[in-house]
Design a protein around this motif. Structure first.
Motif, PDB file in Angstrom:
ATOM      1  N   LEU A   1       0.824  -1.204   0.000  1.00  0.00           N
ATOM      2  CA  LEU A   1       0.000   0.000   0.000  1.00  0.00           C
ATOM      3  C   LEU A   1       0.862   1.259   0.000  1.00  0.00           C
ATOM      4  O   LEU A   1       0.546   2.248  -0.684  1.00  0.00           O
ATOM      5  N   GLN A   2       1.963   1.223   0.746  1.00  0.00           N
ATOM      6  CA  GLN A   2       2.848   2.385   0.778  1.00  0.00           C
ATOM      7  C   GLN A   2       3.574   2.571  -0.551  1.00  0.00           C
ATOM      8  O   GLN A   2       3.764   3.699  -1.017  1.00  0.00           O
ATOM      9  N   LEU A   3       3.985   1.468  -1.159  1.00  0.00           N
ATOM     10  CA  LEU A   3       4.641   1.557  -2.462  1.00  0.00           C
ATOM     11  C   LEU A   3       3.669   2.031  -3.537  1.00  0.00           C
ATOM     12  O   LEU A   3       4.042   2.809  -4.425  1.00  0.00           O
ATOM     13  N   ARG A   4       2.439   1.560  -3.473  1.00  0.00           N
ATOM     14  CA  ARG A   4       1.446   2.009  -4.444  1.00  0.00           C
ATOM     15  C   ARG A   4       1.185   3.497  -4.279  1.00  0.00           C
ATOM     16  O   ARG A   4       0.975   4.219  -5.256  1.00  0.00           O
ATOM     17  N   ASP A   5       1.196   3.975  -3.042  1.00  0.00           N
ATOM     18  CA  ASP A   5       1.003   5.393  -2.790  1.00  0.00           C
ATOM     19  C   ASP A   5       2.130   6.220  -3.409  1.00  0.00           C
ATOM     20  O   ASP A   5       1.913   7.368  -3.820  1.00  0.00           O
ATOM     21  N   LYS A   6       3.328   5.638  -3.490  1.00  0.00           N
ATOM     22  CA  LYS A   6       4.467   6.315  -4.116  1.00  0.00           C
ATOM     23  C   LYS A   6       4.611   5.981  -5.598  1.00  0.00           C
ATOM     24  O   LYS A   6       5.589   6.383  -6.231  1.00  0.00           O
TER      25      LYS A   6
END
Length: 511
Positions: A231-236
């Motif tokens: 989720l954090q990587l997708r946000d970036k």
């Protein structure tokens, strides 16, 4: 609210070369200070109400807090106490508010005079238990257990939930999931169990989870470490296939087997070093930046439980209703000893204020019980069968049945919570708009039910036949539900479902 007559000042009126004076009379509505205070009390939540009553207890000499220990004394103990404390006020010299409870027999009759139970339901996340009331004399909590300044994770997520959707059923599911979030920011409860508890479709719970996972901070409401990092990587915008394969092999990452990890990801050494560095910059516990005090657990104002005969029993949580009494004996004593007119006026004013507060608290309790009872009656299908059966209900619906104004219903339901076998819910969550069925089609249908049908239709579509919004309109019409195409598009977007061309591309990519 009082109707008063007022005289306007004499106003000079110009009539040609001369001036005339005329006196006019008009009617106006004036809200008394006590009426304003009653409205304020009605919209207070449990904490605000306690703070208000505590302030009144400190400033008004004729108000006393009820102490149950004194009531339980034996007649002999009471005689002894009266002998040792002659002149002290007695129980009979007080006026206090009453307890309130009610039962729904076939969703029609009430018994507000029934005695309230002495133990209450408490709520810890999604688990309901029965415990005794809190005893302030047995407070063994340490300093570290007290609330500290900072942003509360639960409140932070609930604020985003209220802004993220206006769908009552989606809010109910979302709030339930938020209550299961642990201190690290993870959801550990199985979605199937949540769906079963709420009587919801698993797809609806998954859709609500997807919405929560888009909230701040990135990575919140994940079910495991891999999902949190994804989720954090997708946000970036860094979640490419190679990075996803790395997340699928976090065990190799933890064991330091980077050569094997490089082969699994299909990248060179420089790429794997960069990917590992990116992973290490992420936050594996996004909830740790928030406070996690006792305030995270909501204490309900109303208890709803099902009786053995299938009817509903509704009662107020009297722990959230401060009990105060008016000391009439003390007032009589001090007024007899007072000779100064100014002091007597002050005492009379304080005594009247004390009586008003007791009556206002009683009226607040009666209003909340009546509104909650009608709400349970209207939403009986939800409590019995689950969130899929939420009935269309507006403030006007409850106002018409209870005889209160819509603004009163709004104040009663805002910030107040009830606990039932399905969990703890804010009263305002149960209000949902209605869509009319076709002529002769029976009762109106909830907007949430329409959304459920839309999600059901789209879940059943195949790669060869992707439904357009117009086709969904036709399918709804087959169920005797008439809605416009733009309404279908609006509800589809609210569910997070892309348009038909995009859904077709996604299905082809998946193949």
């Amino acid at each position: 609210m009082l109707s008063t007559h007022s005289f306007k000042p004499i106003i000079p009126m110009r009539t040609g070369p001369s001036l005339q004076l005329r006196q006019g009379q008009s009617q106006s509505l004036v809200m008394t200070q006590q009426l304003q205070q009653s409205i304020k009390l009605l919209q207070c939540n449990a904490l605000e109400l306690k703070q208000f009553v505590e302030q009144e207890l400190e400033t008004n000499p004729f108000l006393n807090q009820d102490e149950p220990e004194a009531i339980e004394a034996t007649p002999e103990e009471q005689d002894t106490a009266e002998g040792e404390n002659e002149g002290e006020p007695r129980e009979a010299d007080f006026e206090s508010d009453e307890h309130f409870t009610g039962e729904m027999e076939g969703n029609e009759s009430w018994d507000e005079s029934a005695a309230i139970e002495t133990d209450y339901l408490r709520h810890d996340q999604s688990i309901s238990t029965r415990t005794s009331g809190y005893d302030s004399d047995d407070d063994t909590r340490g300093i570290e257990d007290n609330a500290s300044p900072g942003i509360n994770l639960r409140d932070h997520l609930l604020q985003q939930l209220h802004l993220g959707t206006d769908d009552p059923a989606r809010r109910i599911i979302g709030a339930y999931l938020i209550d299961t979030v642990d201190e690290a920011g993870y959801i550990k409860e199985e979605l199937a169990a949540v769906a079963d508890a709420l009587g919801a479709e698993l797809a609806d719970v998954e859709a609500a989870l997807t919405m929560l996972q888009g909230f701040d901070p990135a990575g919140i409401c994940a079910r495991n470490l891999g999902e949190c990092l994804a989720l954090q990587l997708r946000d970036k915008n860094r979640l490419d296939p190679a990075m996803q394969r790395l997340l699928d092999n976090l065990n190799l990452f933890a064991d330091g087997k980077f050569d094997e990890l490089q082969k699994r990801c299909g990248v060179d050494k420089d790429d794997i070093r960069q990917m590992v560095a990116e992973i290490r910059e992420l936050n594996p516990k996004p909830g740790n930046n928030f406070t996690h005090e006792v305030s995270q657990a909501v204490e309900p104002d109303i208890f709803v439980r099902r009786l053995s005969d299938g009817n509903w029993h509704i009662e107020l949580n009297m722990a959230n209703f401060p009990k105060v009494m008016v000391n009439k004996r003390y007032y009589k004593k001090v007024t007899q000893e007072t000779r100064n007119k100014k002091d007597k006026d002050y005492l009379s004013e304080q005594f009247g204020s004390a009586n008003w507060l007791v009556r206002a608290l009683e009226q607040r309790a009666q209003t909340m019980l009546k509104v909650a009872g009608e709400l349970v009656k209207q939403q009986d299908a939800f409590f019995r069968l689950g969130v899929r059966y939420l009935k269309p209900m507006t403030l006007k619906t409850i106002a018409a049945e209870t005889g209160y104004h819509e603004s009163t219903i709004s104040r009663v339901t805002n910030g107040k919570f009830l606990i039932c076998p399905r969990g703890t819910f804010e009263l305002k969550y149960f209000f949902t708009s209605a869509l009319a069925r076709a002529e002769g089609g029976g009762e109106d249908v909830s907007s949430q039910s329409v959304k459920h049908y839309i999600g059901e239709f789209i879940a059943q579509e195949t790669e060869a036949h992707i439904l357009s919004d117009d086709e969904i309109v036709d399918k709804l019409r087959e169920r005797n539900i008439t809605v416009a195409r733009r309404t279908v598009a609006k509800y589809r977007e609210a569910l997070g479902i892309p348009s038909s061309p995009k859904r077709k591309r996604l299905k082809l990519q998946a193949l």
